[in-house]
Design an enzyme around this catalytic site. Structure first.
Site, PDB file in Angstrom:
ATOM      1  N   LYS A 163      32.319 -60.911  91.602  1.00  0.00           N
ATOM      2  CA  LYS A 163      32.846 -61.307  92.693  1.00  0.00           C
ATOM      3  C   LYS A 163      32.349 -60.729  94.009  1.00  0.00           C
ATOM      4  O   LYS A 163      31.666 -59.433  94.000  1.00  0.00           O
ATOM      5  CB  LYS A 163      34.320 -61.370  92.625  1.00  0.00           C
ATOM      6  CG  LYS A 163      34.952 -61.973  91.254  1.00  0.00           C
ATOM      7  CD  LYS A 163      34.737 -63.382  91.165  1.00  0.00           C
ATOM      8  CE  LYS A 163      34.747 -64.210  89.758  1.00  0.00           C
ATOM      9  NZ  LYS A 163      36.161 -64.365  89.050  1.00  0.00           N
TER      10      LYS A 163
HETATM   11  C1  LIG Z   1      36.841 -64.766  87.936  1.00  0.00           C
HETATM   12  C2  LIG Z   1      37.933 -65.927  88.198  1.00  0.00           C
HETATM   13  C3  LIG Z   1      39.296 -65.671  87.806  1.00  0.00           C
HETATM   14  C4  LIG Z   1      39.910 -64.361  86.942  1.00  0.00           C
HETATM   15  O1  LIG Z   1      39.387 -63.428  87.078  1.00  0.00           O
HETATM   16  P1  LIG Z   1      39.617 -62.085  86.176  1.00  0.00           P
HETATM   17  O2  LIG Z   1      39.800 -61.167  87.260  1.00  0.00           O
HETATM   18  O3  LIG Z   1      38.638 -61.995  85.107  1.00  0.00           O
HETATM   19  O4  LIG Z   1      41.023 -62.434  85.387  1.00  0.00           O
HETATM   20  C5  LIG Z   1      40.197 -66.812  88.057  1.00  0.00           C
HETATM   21  N1  LIG Z   1      39.816 -67.861  88.564  1.00  0.00           N
HETATM   22  C6  LIG Z   1      38.579 -68.174  88.958  1.00  0.00           C
HETATM   23  C7  LIG Z   1      38.036 -69.344  89.575  1.00  0.00           C
HETATM   24  C8  LIG Z   1      37.519 -67.172  88.615  1.00  0.00           C
HETATM   25  O5  LIG Z   1      36.180 -67.350  89.086  1.00  0.00           O
END
Ligand SMILES: *Cc1c(COP(=O)(O)O)cnc(C)c1O
Length: 375
Positions: free
Chosen positions: A186
């Site tokens: 991210k």
């Molecule tokens: C990465 C992601 C999540 C959840 O992320 P985690 O931290 O891995 O639980 C939720 N929604 C979207 C759209 C994502 O890309």
């Protein structure tokens, strides 16, 4: 080709400032979720997004669960969301006992087909959960209008939209509750981590309670509701503080990465590239750079990914549509539902190395190899 030459689908960008702040946190002795680091990190992100409250949690999946629980969603309640998204979105709804109502994708933006949402609204609808898929902001206005008209909450999953904006306002600033993930792929990472954002004091309080076992103020260890232990650690928050400082730099890197791919594939036939912008001109921030093979292309996504892996290029398939998930069918949900655009994108789409630490030279090798393999 040696293993060292393999270009990973994601490589995070971590620097000296991250080490400095994590070490400072260690030296301070504040290593649980107590102490100043969590509040500082929450405030830093809230400021960036112009939100009143930020509640840091242990991951983005937990953030969605906290958001759903803070709204008090449960049996009989319906939540409308795209089928093409991560399981976390629907897991939060199903675990709360509420019913997911899935909509198809838009073939050009790959985001949820916002025009399909109105027809899904029933007297039981309580919320809409838009997701800014792969870094392209969802066209939110129609959804905000529906929410207003029908008194619905918006749970904005901005995990992949962080850094982007919709009509001049940051993604993550639109939801009754908005959620983020700080997984290493991210824009801002804490290793594992997530956050819920809201402007509503009452909802913020409910999120804080849900995050921390639903302790109440009157009497420690007395509980009126069941919550979760979804707390983030201070070490993660310290890492996150350094990452927030690099926010603008990270965003610029993503935009440059996307622009180089777009240019590298400008004349490549038989393949759909990501939309450069949404319908209001909101830039794609290329959380990841996806490709969708035309129906006439001899390879499907799986075959293309296999060929690229043999040539040392890491890829990931698109999400698998929620309405085709065995785990939902087993619960009697979504059986027989057909959403053809999402089904096609899942079978024809995949994404290329898109990490913040991807070098220009490595990206050039990805472009050359993709052109050779998929021409
Ligand atoms: C990465 C992601 C999540 C959840 O992320 P985690 O931290 O891995 O639980 C939720 N929604 C979207 C759209 C994502 O890309």
């Amino acid at each position: 080709m040696s293993a060292a030459d393999f270009i990973q689908v994601n490589t995070p960008r971590l620097g000296a400032r991250e080490k400095e702040l994590v070490n400072e946190c260690l030296d301070s002795g504040w290593i649980s979720s107590e102490g100043p680091y969590i509040a500082r990190f929450e405030q830093a992100v809230a400021e960036k997004l112009g939100r009143r409250h930020a509640i840091a949690v242990c991951n983005g999946t937990a953030a969605l669960q906290v958001a759903v629980d803070a709204l008090g969603l449960g049996p009989g309640d319906e939540v409308i969301l795209p089928s093409l998204t991560i399981i976390s979105c629907v897991a939060a709804i199903v675990r709360a006992g509420a019913t997911p109502v899935l909509v198809d994708s838009d073939p050009h933006t790959w985001n949820m087909d916002v025009d399909a949402v109105a027809a899904c609204i029933t007297p039981r609808t309580r919320a809409i959960m838009p997701v800014h898929l792969y870094g392209l902001p969802v066209d939110l206005d129609p959804l905000l209008a529906l929410a207003q008209r029908h008194g619905l909450a918006i749970i904005e999953d901005a995990a992949e939209g962080l850094g982007g904006s919709y009509r001049g306002r940051p993604c993550g600033s639109f939801g009754t509750l908005s959620t983020l993930s700080f997984y290493p792929n991210k824009l801002v990472t804490t290793g594992e981590g997530g956050m819920v954002l809201t402007d509503d004091d009452q909802l913020a309080l409910r999120c804080r309670r849900q995050r921390n076992l639903c302790f109440i103020e009157q009497r420690r260890f007395l509980h009126e509701e069941l919550g979760w232990n979804y707390r983030m650690t201070s070490l993660q928050a310290a890492l996150g503080l350094a990452q927030v400082e690099a926010w603008d730099q990270h965003l610029a890197l993503k935009l440059a990465l996307g622009a180089r791919y777009q240019q590298g594939f400008a004349d490549l036939p038989g393949i759909q590239k990501p939309a450069v912008a949404g319908i209001h001109g909101d830039a794609n921030i290329y959380w990841v750079y996806g490709l969708v093979l035309d129906d006439g292309h001899p390879l499907d996504a799986e075959a293309a990914m296999r060929v690229l892996a043999q040539r040392g290029i890491g890829t990931r398939p698109f999400f698998w549509p929620l309405h085709e998930q065995p785990v939902l069918h087993a619960r009697g949900l979504c059986q027989g539902l057909r959403l053809p655009v999402a089904e096609r994108l899942a079978r024809r789409g995949f994404y290329l190395p898109s990490g913040l630490a991807l070098s220009v030279a490595d990206q050039q090798r990805v472009i050359t190899t993709v052109r050779e393999c998929l021409q």
